[in-house]
Design a protein around this motif. Structure first.
Motif, PDB file in Angstrom:
ATOM      1  N   PRO A 168      -0.237   3.736   7.555  1.00 25.46           N
ATOM      2  CA  PRO A 168       1.056   3.038   7.566  1.00 25.46           C
ATOM      3  C   PRO A 168       1.505   2.575   8.942  1.00 25.46           C
ATOM      4  CG  PRO A 168       1.367   5.389   7.232  1.00 25.46           C
ATOM      5  CD  PRO A 168      -0.111   5.141   7.130  1.00 25.46           C
ATOM      6  N   SER A 191      11.567   0.703   5.283  1.00 29.80           N
ATOM      7  CA  SER A 191      11.775   2.145   5.167  1.00 29.80           C
ATOM      8  C   SER A 191      12.734   2.591   6.262  1.00 29.80           C
ATOM      9  CB  SER A 191      10.446   2.892   5.318  1.00 29.80           C
ATOM     10  OG  SER A 191       9.545   2.550   4.287  1.00 29.80           O
ATOM     11  N   ASN A 208       6.561   6.161   2.833  1.00 34.76           N
ATOM     12  CA  ASN A 208       5.327   5.720   3.496  1.00 34.76           C
ATOM     13  C   ASN A 208       5.303   6.024   4.995  1.00 34.76           C
ATOM     14  OD1 ASN A 208       3.698   4.792   1.393  1.00 34.76           O
ATOM     15  ND2 ASN A 208       4.714   2.804   1.353  1.00 34.76           N
ATOM     16  N   VAL A 267       5.054  12.898   3.238  1.00 39.07           N
ATOM     17  CA  VAL A 267       5.145  11.452   3.422  1.00 39.07           C
ATOM     18  C   VAL A 267       6.460  11.007   2.805  1.00 39.07           C
ATOM     19  CG1 VAL A 267       4.176   9.194   2.853  1.00 39.07           C
ATOM     20  CG2 VAL A 267       2.657  11.087   3.426  1.00 39.07           C
ATOM     21  N   GLN A 288       0.837  -1.200   0.000  1.00 40.34           N
ATOM     22  CA  GLN A 288       0.000   0.000   0.000  1.00 40.34           C
ATOM     23  C   GLN A 288       0.877   1.257   0.000  1.00 40.34           C
ATOM     24  OE1 GLN A 288      -3.707  -0.296   2.661  1.00 40.34           O
ATOM     25  NE2 GLN A 288      -2.354  -1.866   3.528  1.00 40.34           N
ATOM     26  N   THR A 289       0.253   2.375  -0.363  1.00 40.18           N
ATOM     27  CA  THR A 289       0.963   3.653  -0.402  1.00 40.18           C
ATOM     28  C   THR A 289       0.218   4.678   0.446  1.00 40.18           C
ATOM     29  OG1 THR A 289       1.772   3.220  -2.643  1.00 40.18           O
ATOM     30  CG2 THR A 289       1.790   5.515  -1.892  1.00 40.18           C
ATOM     31  N   ALA A 290       0.954   5.361   1.283  1.00 42.50           N
ATOM     32  CA  ALA A 290       0.372   6.427   2.096  1.00 42.50           C
ATOM     33  C   ALA A 290       0.241   7.691   1.251  1.00 42.50           C
ATOM     34  CB  ALA A 290       1.241   6.692   3.327  1.00 42.50           C
TER      35      ALA A 290
END
Length: 405
Positions: free
Chosen positions: A80, A256, A46, A43, A30-32
């Motif tokens: 996230p 990340s 993420n 952001v 998924q992507t924030a």
């Protein structure tokens, strides 16, 4: 038999059949979106980034505070699972002064215990840095833990009456990385033990604690700031999955990592996969690790809150009389040191009066400040308060005394 809870179909217990790697990848892919976080600055990888000044303004604006808490809570739960507050401490001299206190505590403990390292190697660890800092430097403690952004984050995730614990970690140059993991509660259990808890308890565990980390030094990437896997807190069977090599491999592929500056604070769901990195720099990497517990959960460490209340009270009283401390700072400091939840207690000797819950230590401390009690009066009141909450070895039923076994 299965049940529908938190929008997911759950088995009674999680097992190997629930460790679906493809599903885990989909969740972590998924992507924030910055548009979903109107108070945020950016952001990065993420990770949602906030500016301390923006959040401080949001707290002052009564119309924004509830929206701000909702956004932070949603970020940890549905987003996230992590956010950073850049410049969470306006005055980094407070950080420097507290770092000096931490270094002194480490030195004193080494002189008593010798070189013991921490549970991850030869780094330096202060267990219960929360209470120790309070007893050593109560005025500085008020400046540090009276930070309204710490209270904001805790309230957003845990609601009122949260309980702070903290441990300092100083990762020396060459300090090695951790394996990816989840944290307290179920993250501290073996996979075998975690599997014995029903599936709904796995989901509940992450809502009982808020993880935080205050950067006490600048942390460039080469110093090994913590690695995170955004969205991984959404995987229901994650307390079993993080023990598995193939899930750890996904962490390595998609992790990340952002640098931190002194005075930044990161908050994350304890269910987020994360791991401290290897310190490849020539400098120490010092962080104060916050584990803030819900009123409904058990904190990780035992805290002598009466000693802390007695230590900070004379300072709060003096500053309140002179008008040199804000009501917000008083409120946040009391929330940090005093228990605001009525239970557990001895309901024979500490019954609820005029409601469903007995008087709390936070209420007692607020009353003392409002009425300008001298410190000795508060101390005596705290002793009586503690005594009436204790279970007795003998109890009385219908006028007769019985021994309890």
């Amino acid at each position: 038999m299965s049940s529908l809870i938190f929008g997911a179909q759950l088995p009674q217990h999680f097992g190997s059949g629930d460790l679906k790697l493809d599903r885990f990848r989909v969740i972590c892919d998924q992507t924030a979106d910055l548009e979903s976080y109107r108070f945020a600055e950016s952001v990065e990888q993420n990770i949602v980034i906030y500016l301390g000044d923006t959040l401080r303004k949001g707290i002052v604006d009564s119309g924004s505070e509830s929206d701000l808490k909702a956004e932070l809570g949603s970020c940890l739960r549905d987003g996230p699972g992590i956010f950073v507050i850049r410049g969470a401490f306006q005055d980094t001299a407070v950080i420097d002064d507290m770092t000096a206190i931490f270094i002194k505590i480490v030195s004193d403990e080494k002189s008593l215990l010798g070189e013991v390292g921490d549970h991850f190697g030869d780094n330096e660890r202060i267990w219960n840095s929360f209470q120790k800092a309070c007893l050593v430097a109560p005025e500085l403690f008020i400046e540090y833990y009276g930070n309204p952004l710490l209270a904001l984050a805790a309230q957003a995730w845990l609601g009122p009456y949260y309980q702070i614990t903290a441990q300092v970690n100083n990762v020396k140059p060459g300090g090695q990385a951790q394996s990816p993991h989840r944290d307290y509660h179920l993250g501290f259990q073996s996979a075998k033990t975690a599997a014995e808890f029903p599936a709904h308890a796995h989901l509940m565990s992450q809502f009982l604690t808020l993880q935080g980390s205050v950067a006490h030094t600048d942390m460039p990437i080469e110093s090994g700031p913590t690695l995170f896997l955004p969205f991984s807190q959404q995987f229901p069977a994650g307390y079993l999955a993080f023990h598995e090599e193939d899930f750890a491999a996904v962490f390595e592929e998609q992790k990340s990592q952002v640098p931190f500056e002194k005075g930044d604070v990161v908050f994350l769901s304890p269910a987020l996969f994360h791991a401290a990195g290897t310190n490849l720099s020539q400098d120490d990497r010092i962080a104060n690790l916050l584990q803030i517990s819900s009123a409904f959960g058990r904190p990780m460490e035992s805290i002598n809150r009466q000693a802390m209340m007695e230590r900070v009270y004379p300072i709060l009283l003096d500053r309140s009389k002179r008008g040199t401390i804000s009501s917000q700072a008083v409120q946040d400091t009391i929330a940090a040191v005093a228990d605001g939840y009525s239970f557990p207690t001895n309901l024979d000797s500490d019954p609820p009066i005029g409601g469903n819950v007995p008087f709390t230590a936070q209420q007692l401390m607020h009353q003392a400040l409002k009425e300008h009690w001298p410190p000795q009066r508060l101390r005596e009141a705290l002793i009586r308060y503690a005594n009436k909450r204790e279970a007795r070895g003998l109890f009385t039923v219908m006028g007769r005394r019985y021994p309890s076994h």
